[in-house]
Write a protein that holds these residues in place. Structure first.
Motif, PDB file in Angstrom:
ATOM      1  N   ASP B  20       0.924  -0.968   0.120  1.00  0.00           N
ATOM      2  CA  ASP B  20       0.278  -0.300   0.060  1.00  0.00           C
ATOM      3  C   ASP B  20       1.071   0.825   0.255  1.00  0.00           C
ATOM      4  O   ASP B  20       1.071   1.933   1.202  1.00  0.00           O
ATOM      5  CB  ASP B  20      -0.828  -0.152   1.306  1.00  0.00           C
ATOM      6  N   ALA B  21       1.507   1.795  -1.363  1.00  0.00           N
ATOM      7  CA  ALA B  21       2.525   2.968  -1.363  1.00  0.00           C
ATOM      8  C   ALA B  21       0.880   4.116  -0.303  1.00  0.00           C
ATOM      9  O   ALA B  21       2.306   5.045   0.266  1.00  0.00           O
ATOM     10  CB  ALA B  21       1.485   3.086  -3.015  1.00  0.00           C
ATOM     11  N   ASP B  22      -0.002   4.121   0.222  1.00  0.00           N
ATOM     12  CA  ASP B  22      -1.302   5.652   0.821  1.00  0.00           C
ATOM     13  C   ASP B  22       0.360   5.186   2.037  1.00  0.00           C
ATOM     14  O   ASP B  22       0.183   6.095   2.220  1.00  0.00           O
ATOM     15  CB  ASP B  22      -1.836   5.617   0.569  1.00  0.00           C
ATOM     16  N   ALA B  23       0.058   3.933   2.428  1.00  0.00           N
ATOM     17  CA  ALA B  23      -0.134   3.844   4.243  1.00  0.00           C
ATOM     18  C   ALA B  23       1.783   4.289   3.685  1.00  0.00           C
ATOM     19  O   ALA B  23       1.887   4.812   5.173  1.00  0.00           O
ATOM     20  CB  ALA B  23      -0.291   2.485   4.247  1.00  0.00           C
ATOM     21  N   TYR B  24       2.514   3.845   3.177  1.00  0.00           N
ATOM     22  CA  TYR B  24       3.967   4.602   3.201  1.00  0.00           C
ATOM     23  C   TYR B  24       3.799   5.595   3.384  1.00  0.00           C
ATOM     24  O   TYR B  24       5.419   6.452   4.078  1.00  0.00           O
ATOM     25  CB  TYR B  24       4.817   3.424   2.157  1.00  0.00           C
ATOM     26  N   ASP B  25       3.138   6.580   2.213  1.00  0.00           N
ATOM     27  CA  ASP B  25       3.362   7.653   2.128  1.00  0.00           C
ATOM     28  C   ASP B  25       3.209   8.515   3.105  1.00  0.00           C
ATOM     29  O   ASP B  25       4.056   9.115   4.350  1.00  0.00           O
ATOM     30  CB  ASP B  25       2.089   7.958   1.222  1.00  0.00           C
ATOM     31  N   ALA B  26       2.031   8.654   4.347  1.00  0.00           N
ATOM     32  CA  ALA B  26       1.733   8.980   5.255  1.00  0.00           C
ATOM     33  C   ALA B  26       2.864   7.896   7.009  1.00  0.00           C
ATOM     34  O   ALA B  26       2.983   9.711   7.669  1.00  0.00           O
ATOM     35  CB  ALA B  26      -0.014   7.608   6.236  1.00  0.00           C
ATOM     36  N   LEU B  27       3.397   7.176   6.268  1.00  0.00           N
ATOM     37  CA  LEU B  27       4.582   7.377   7.450  1.00  0.00           C
ATOM     38  C   LEU B  27       6.187   8.162   6.980  1.00  0.00           C
ATOM     39  O   LEU B  27       6.131   8.319   8.035  1.00  0.00           O
ATOM     40  CB  LEU B  27       5.425   5.604   6.867  1.00  0.00           C
ATOM     41  N   VAL B  28       6.345   8.502   5.596  1.00  0.00           N
ATOM     42  CA  VAL B  28       6.893   9.218   5.408  1.00  0.00           C
ATOM     43  C   VAL B  28       6.622  10.480   5.913  1.00  0.00           C
ATOM     44  O   VAL B  28       7.507  11.161   6.469  1.00  0.00           O
ATOM     45  CB  VAL B  28       7.185   9.105   3.704  1.00  0.00           C
ATOM     46  N   ARG B  29       5.457  10.735   5.702  1.00  0.00           N
ATOM     47  CA  ARG B  29       5.153  11.864   6.042  1.00  0.00           C
ATOM     48  C   ARG B  29       5.096  12.256   7.504  1.00  0.00           C
ATOM     49  O   ARG B  29       5.848  13.396   8.004  1.00  0.00           O
ATOM     50  CB  ARG B  29       3.752  12.522   5.494  1.00  0.00           C
ATOM     51  N   ARG B  30       4.785  10.716   8.155  1.00  0.00           N
ATOM     52  CA  ARG B  30       5.232  10.751  10.019  1.00  0.00           C
ATOM     53  C   ARG B  30       6.347  11.154  10.718  1.00  0.00           C
ATOM     54  O   ARG B  30       6.529  11.641  11.377  1.00  0.00           O
ATOM     55  CB  ARG B  30       4.766   9.653  10.481  1.00  0.00           C
ATOM     56  N   TYR B  31       7.194  10.471   9.896  1.00  0.00           N
ATOM     57  CA  TYR B  31       8.558  10.116  10.128  1.00  0.00           C
ATOM     58  C   TYR B  31      10.055  10.724   9.746  1.00  0.00           C
ATOM     59  O   TYR B  31      11.451  10.657  10.452  1.00  0.00           O
ATOM     60  CB  TYR B  31       8.629   8.016  10.053  1.00  0.00           C
ATOM     61  N   LEU B  32       9.981  11.896   8.260  1.00  0.00           N
ATOM     62  CA  LEU B  32      10.506  12.627   8.182  1.00  0.00           C
ATOM     63  C   LEU B  32      11.062  13.290   9.090  1.00  0.00           C
ATOM     64  O   LEU B  32      12.333  13.878   8.831  1.00  0.00           O
ATOM     65  CB  LEU B  32       9.765  13.103   6.939  1.00  0.00           C
ATOM     66  N   ARG B  33      10.490  14.040   9.297  1.00  0.00           N
ATOM     67  CA  ARG B  33      11.354  15.020   9.931  1.00  0.00           C
ATOM     68  C   ARG B  33      12.228  14.879  11.228  1.00  0.00           C
ATOM     69  O   ARG B  33      13.161  15.098  11.807  1.00  0.00           O
ATOM     70  CB  ARG B  33      10.369  16.095  10.595  1.00  0.00           C
ATOM     71  N   PRO B  34      11.070  13.767  12.365  1.00  0.00           N
ATOM     72  CA  PRO B  34      12.005  13.162  13.533  1.00  0.00           C
ATOM     73  C   PRO B  34      13.255  12.046  12.786  1.00  0.00           C
ATOM     74  O   PRO B  34      14.036  12.917  13.602  1.00  0.00           O
ATOM     75  CB  PRO B  34      10.860  12.148  14.196  1.00  0.00           C
ATOM     76  N   ALA B  35      12.960  11.660  11.998  1.00  0.00           N
ATOM     77  CA  ALA B  35      14.341  11.133  11.316  1.00  0.00           C
ATOM     78  C   ALA B  35      15.945  12.254  10.890  1.00  0.00           C
ATOM     79  O   ALA B  35      16.649  11.681  11.351  1.00  0.00           O
ATOM     80  CB  ALA B  35      14.344  10.187   9.988  1.00  0.00           C
ATOM     81  N   MET B  36      14.854  13.243   9.861  1.00  0.00           N
ATOM     82  CA  MET B  36      16.077  14.172  10.088  1.00  0.00           C
ATOM     83  C   MET B  36      16.947  14.804  11.799  1.00  0.00           C
ATOM     84  O   MET B  36      17.757  15.017  11.825  1.00  0.00           O
ATOM     85  CB  MET B  36      15.143  15.371   8.909  1.00  0.00           C
ATOM     86  N   ALA B  37      15.615  14.830  12.489  1.00  0.00           N
ATOM     87  CA  ALA B  37      16.653  15.825  13.337  1.00  0.00           C
ATOM     88  C   ALA B  37      16.836  14.117  14.176  1.00  0.00           C
ATOM     89  O   ALA B  37      18.088  14.895  14.489  1.00  0.00           O
ATOM     90  CB  ALA B  37      15.279  16.300  14.185  1.00  0.00           C
ATOM     91  N   LEU B  38      16.877  13.131  13.784  1.00  0.00           N
ATOM     92  CA  LEU B  38      17.831  12.534  14.955  1.00  0.00           C
ATOM     93  C   LEU B  38      19.041  12.310  14.100  1.00  0.00           C
ATOM     94  O   LEU B  38      19.734  12.256  14.797  1.00  0.00           O
ATOM     95  CB  LEU B  38      17.517  11.155  14.962  1.00  0.00           C
ATOM     96  N   ALA B  39      18.952  12.053  12.606  1.00  0.00           N
ATOM     97  CA  ALA B  39      20.466  12.022  11.914  1.00  0.00           C
ATOM     98  C   ALA B  39      20.918  13.197  12.083  1.00  0.00           C
ATOM     99  O   ALA B  39      22.189  13.156  11.826  1.00  0.00           O
ATOM    100  CB  ALA B  39      19.803  11.914  10.547  1.00  0.00           C
ATOM    101  N   TRP B  40      20.345  14.453  11.942  1.00  0.00           N
ATOM    102  CA  TRP B  40      21.325  15.518  12.264  1.00  0.00           C
ATOM    103  C   TRP B  40      21.927  15.471  13.743  1.00  0.00           C
ATOM    104  O   TRP B  40      23.410  16.231  13.633  1.00  0.00           O
ATOM    105  CB  TRP B  40      20.281  16.701  12.385  1.00  0.00           C
ATOM    106  N   GLN B  41      21.818  14.238  14.671  1.00  0.00           N
ATOM    107  CA  GLN B  41      22.336  14.606  15.988  1.00  0.00           C
ATOM    108  C   GLN B  41      23.957  13.709  15.472  1.00  0.00           C
ATOM    109  O   GLN B  41      24.918  14.125  16.571  1.00  0.00           O
ATOM    110  CB  GLN B  41      21.613  13.742  16.785  1.00  0.00           C
ATOM    111  N   TYR B  42      23.819  13.268  14.800  1.00  0.00           N
ATOM    112  CA  TYR B  42      25.215  12.052  14.387  1.00  0.00           C
ATOM    113  C   TYR B  42      25.975  13.127  13.508  1.00  0.00           C
ATOM    114  O   TYR B  42      27.296  13.449  13.742  1.00  0.00           O
ATOM    115  CB  TYR B  42      25.031  11.036  13.939  1.00  0.00           C
ATOM    116  N   THR B  43      25.433  13.409  12.068  1.00  0.00           N
ATOM    117  CA  THR B  43      26.449  14.179  11.704  1.00  0.00           C
ATOM    118  C   THR B  43      26.630  15.426  11.802  1.00  0.00           C
ATOM    119  O   THR B  43      27.374  16.438  11.443  1.00  0.00           O
ATOM    120  CB  THR B  43      25.431  13.768   9.926  1.00  0.00           C
TER     121      THR B  43
END
Lengths: 118, 184
Positions: B20-43
């Motif tokens: 289900d591509a729509d479900a995956y899109d929703a996960l991307v929308r939810r997790y994109l910014r938190p994942a970036m914030a987390l990754a930034w803590q390392y990089t």
């Protein structure tokens, strides 16, 4: 998506996030299509239960065979009569003249009634 | 769209697992910014964080078939992002030396507060905190995540995040002594 935050170390431009999300979605297209293709069809469900279905069918056949009426039962006699060549039906269909009502009625008269008349 | 918003992460992940591509899109929308914030803590660089996040999602979508949707999606996904980030910084010795985000409870003592005061700004004072304290302060105070969210991102409990925040605030108050109240 979270609201804009001036203290954030991350980009605030919505277009940046939209572009990044778009690239991530594009990257996922292949695996998602593969997942969808791998989904089970109705025949997969049947094939998974094939052994059980064969056993159930065999059991049903045995039960039906056991439930068949015995030779001397009323049901068997009715069945025998219905399957036997019917002279009246033959004359009705192929005879030069149709059978009389008396002849037709005689077919369905119980034997016990004849015996009682005698 | 609204249908996806009402679904839990685990429900969306289960649907995405079925293609289900729509479900995956929703996960991307939810997790994109938190994942970036987390990754930034390392990089500590947006470009590198972006690479980490893209690789994290890339690995996650390919590993979805192994994901057990009875377990929290967030913990599973953030573990992938952290692993990608650790690999990325270990390949880049320069930044690894600059930003080793340790998740150990026993952290090395932070540099002395007077140095931070001499630097003269809050950002520098935060830089002088221990790595885990920095991550908690940045995620909760600068990026706006809750301690529960930050805990999920960092792979620790909410209580641990609160403890790090408490220690960090105490140290920042000391470091910023002439300007007490800035972080109240």
């Amino acid at each position: 998506m979270m609201a804009e935050n001036p203290n954030s170390n991350l980009p605030q431009d919505p277009e940046y996030w939209a572009g990044l999300a778009s690239r991530i979605r594009e990257d996922a297209a292949g695996p998602l299509v593969a997942y969808a293709a791998a989904q089970e069809g109705w025949y997969d469900v049947l094939s998974e239960r094939a052994a059980w279905l064969v056993a159930a069918s065999a059991a049903a056949m045995v039960i039906l065979w056991l439930a068949l009426p015995s030779n001397d039962s009323v049901a068997f006699r009715w069945m025998e009569r219905s399957l036997a060549p019917d002279g009246v039906a033959g004359s009705l269909v192929g005879g030069p003249t149709p059978p009389s009502v008396e002849v037709l009625m005689a077919q369905f008269r119980p034997a016990s009634l004849d015996e009682a008349r005698r | 769209m609204s249908n996806e918003q009402n679904r839990t992460d685990e429900e969306l992940a289960r649907a995405a697992k079925g293609g289900d591509a729509d479900a995956y899109d929703a996960l991307v929308r939810r997790y994109l910014r938190p994942a970036m914030a987390l990754a930034w803590q390392y990089t500590r660089r947006v470009e590198d964080a972006e690479d980490v996040v893209q690789e994290g999602f890339h690995r996650a979508v390919r590993a979805l078939s192994d994901y057990d949707d009875r377990r929290p999606f967030s913990a599973w996904f953030y573990t992938i992002v952290r692993n990608v980030a650790r690999t990325a910084i270990s390949k880049d010795g320069r930044r690894a030396a600059l930003a080793p985000l340790t998740l150990l409870e026993d952290e090395p003592p932070a540099p002395s507060p007077p140095d931070a005061i001499a630097a003269g700004d809050v950002a520098r004072a935060i830089e002088d905190l221990a790595p885990m304290q920095q991550a908690c302060v940045r995620l909760c105070h600068l990026e706006g995540f809750t301690s529960i969210e930050a805990g999920a991102m960092l792979g620790v409990s909410e209580g641990t995040v609160r403890t790090h925040l408490h220690r960090a605030r105490k140290q920042l108050r000391t470091a910023m002594d002439p300007r007490q109240g800035m972080l109240q």
